[in-house]
Enzyme design. Sequence first.
Site, PDB file in Angstrom:
ATOM      1  N   ASP A 159       0.820  -1.209   0.000  1.00  0.00           N
ATOM      2  CA  ASP A 159       0.000   0.000   0.000  1.00  0.00           C
ATOM      3  C   ASP A 159       0.859   1.266   0.000  1.00  0.00           C
ATOM      4  O   ASP A 159       2.080   1.198  -0.147  1.00  0.00           O
ATOM      5  CB  ASP A 159      -0.943  -0.049   1.213  1.00  0.00           C
ATOM      6  CG  ASP A 159      -2.334   0.480   0.919  1.00  0.00           C
ATOM      7  OD1 ASP A 159      -2.470   1.351   0.039  1.00  0.00           O
ATOM      8  OD2 ASP A 159      -3.289   0.027   1.578  1.00  0.00           O
TER       9      ASP A 159
ATOM     10  N   ASP B 247      -9.926   3.152  -3.771  1.00  0.00           N
ATOM     11  CA  ASP B 247     -10.584   1.922  -3.320  1.00  0.00           C
ATOM     12  C   ASP B 247     -11.999   1.822  -3.875  1.00  0.00           C
ATOM     13  O   ASP B 247     -12.734   2.810  -3.950  1.00  0.00           O
ATOM     14  CB  ASP B 247     -10.685   1.902  -1.799  1.00  0.00           C
ATOM     15  CG  ASP B 247      -9.351   1.670  -1.124  1.00  0.00           C
ATOM     16  OD1 ASP B 247      -8.319   1.723  -1.812  1.00  0.00           O
ATOM     17  OD2 ASP B 247      -9.340   1.468   0.098  1.00  0.00           O
TER      18      ASP B 247
END
Length: 676
Positions: A173, A228
């Site tokens: 991430d 996302d």
Amino acid sequence: MSTGRRRRPAHRWVLAASLALCTTTFALPANSAEPAPAPPAADGLALTPPMGFNNWNSTHCAEDFNEKLVRDIADIFVSHGLKEAGYTYVNLDDCWALPDRAPNGDLVPDPVRFPHGIKAVADYVHAKGLKFGIYSSAGTKTCHPDGFPGALGHEQRDANLFASWGVDYLKYDNCNNQGVNAVERYTKMRDALKATGRPIVFSICEWGVNKPWEWGKGVGHLWRTTIDISDSWASMLSILKQNMVRADHAGPGHWNDPDMLEVGNGGMTDTEYRTHFSLWSMMAAPLLIGADLRKVTPETFEILGNKDVIAVDQDPLGVQGRPIRSAGGLHVFVKPLAGGDKAVALFNENDTPARIDTTAAEVGLPASAGYKLRDLWAHTDAHTTGAISAVVPAHGTTMYRIGADRHWFQYPPALDAAAEVELSYSGALPVVAPDTPVAYTTTLGNSGGAPVHSVRAKLIAPPTWSVRPTSDVETTALRENERFRTTWEVSAPPGTPPGRYPVSATFEYVNPQTGAPATLTNVAEAVVPEVPHTGTQYLSDVSWLRTTNGWGPVEVDHTNGARAPGDGGPLTLRGVYYAKGLGTHALSSVEYFTGGACSEVRALVGVDDGKTGSVTFEVWADGDRVYDSGTLTVADPARQLVADVTGAKAIRLVATDAGDGIQNDHADWADLTLTC
């Protein structure tokens, strides 16, 4: 994971930009050359898009994210045929570690969640013939607000630890990255993984911020192209439109990643989930299940286990499909396949069914007397002389595999059926008001090279409804490239409760290959509205036909809040409280049935107190805009709205973003009334 879950204003700005893409029209020449597949990654990993599971979309950091979940998912992969279908990776996301490293600098698994450690869990997954993945961040901490340790500055130590545990996949991430260049951070972890000697698929999750499609090949095996995803139609559609224009950058060993699947999490319909799964497969996207498979429906397993669709995603040619035609919410996607076939997806993003047509020539196939056409959701084979056509349901996708086949005549002709109501305006819902006859048309089309005989049409509505044909219901022969149409008069009895009801076109005919009777059915729906009362009434007391809203739901008698229903506050405009009205957020639309019996809409409109957005309020009568407020901000006084809607069958209350994005565009419709 990404800051999309934590920096809401940025998320909304991106969503607004994404929604703007919905009006974009794409077109390529009918016979434009397909891109040659790029050479695969030198390490031979991820030659097709990775398939598996990641827990984040369903569990986040809840208590049931633990080693039992991982073991259960691995068991389900085997017992429900998902392993056989190609799903390989069982991956952990954030929250698997303790907040602090061990004295020696190693990451420490949470002993409550993983009492036997990560290696034991990986060993269990491997024993099932599957592979195991883990999560970290290219920053000092991960993305969770509690701040678990990230790998920045610890790349080789963490990579060595992951390899010792038997990790096969790393999702990496982008949070708390301290401003270090993204290429530098991700390349350093690539090198660390390579130095371990263990083959580990490397997933770059930096949300598309630094255009990883331009530099990710050779660094990672896949890279996120978007923020996302969330379990909603608007989110899925927005992400689709951002990813579908990146096809030139994908290929074996290096894939565009529009984020994990939401199929089965409950925020969309099964039709929408089939679209989600179809289009991710057309885009050669990784297929990482995001639902807790211990809790999903049989329909979810049917969608996720569709081997015909999975074969398109996993095709070894490795070309990402792309839209060759997109206009008015109707799209034709094409993906070239190994061996010369094409995968074709007809996608309808609109709220009503629509016919979508293309041809073998338009999708890039060579001329042929006939083609084999396989419906990848119905799992049926037919032949066509070139036409590809379907009436696609709202938010639906019809998906085919088509190729030239010298034995095409062995398959029955490709037929398509439809039941369509006469609409009051383009894009209207299929409304059937109680005790008000409407006109329906049933259609059977033949795209094959052989006639279909003894055709008989039926229109099937709920048992208490009246259905009467107004043209012929039979024809002796439906020849190639012809359509058989029958018109009908349909009415629902007085007192029919508002709601959605099935209305089906069913055609009986004789299969020309076998001489046996056959049937084809298209299930449509009719919307029975609430009929407005005579006089003046508050619209917040009337059931709407449909709504869309740019942020959370439309709120009744409250202002729009955040994402959850009922979280809005009082409707206030310039310090004045209003007990009745609607709280919306651009871009929004609220539609009501008026049935030609109403004359006027009135309201006080403006940006809700305390917000900083800019909004335009519009009223539409059927397909015509009859009121436009111009741009209003919180500095403007509430605007008196009076709109003449005389004779309209339906009205829509629309709030736009005034052209500057949707941030803080909380649009209030106070004292909103309808006179009929």
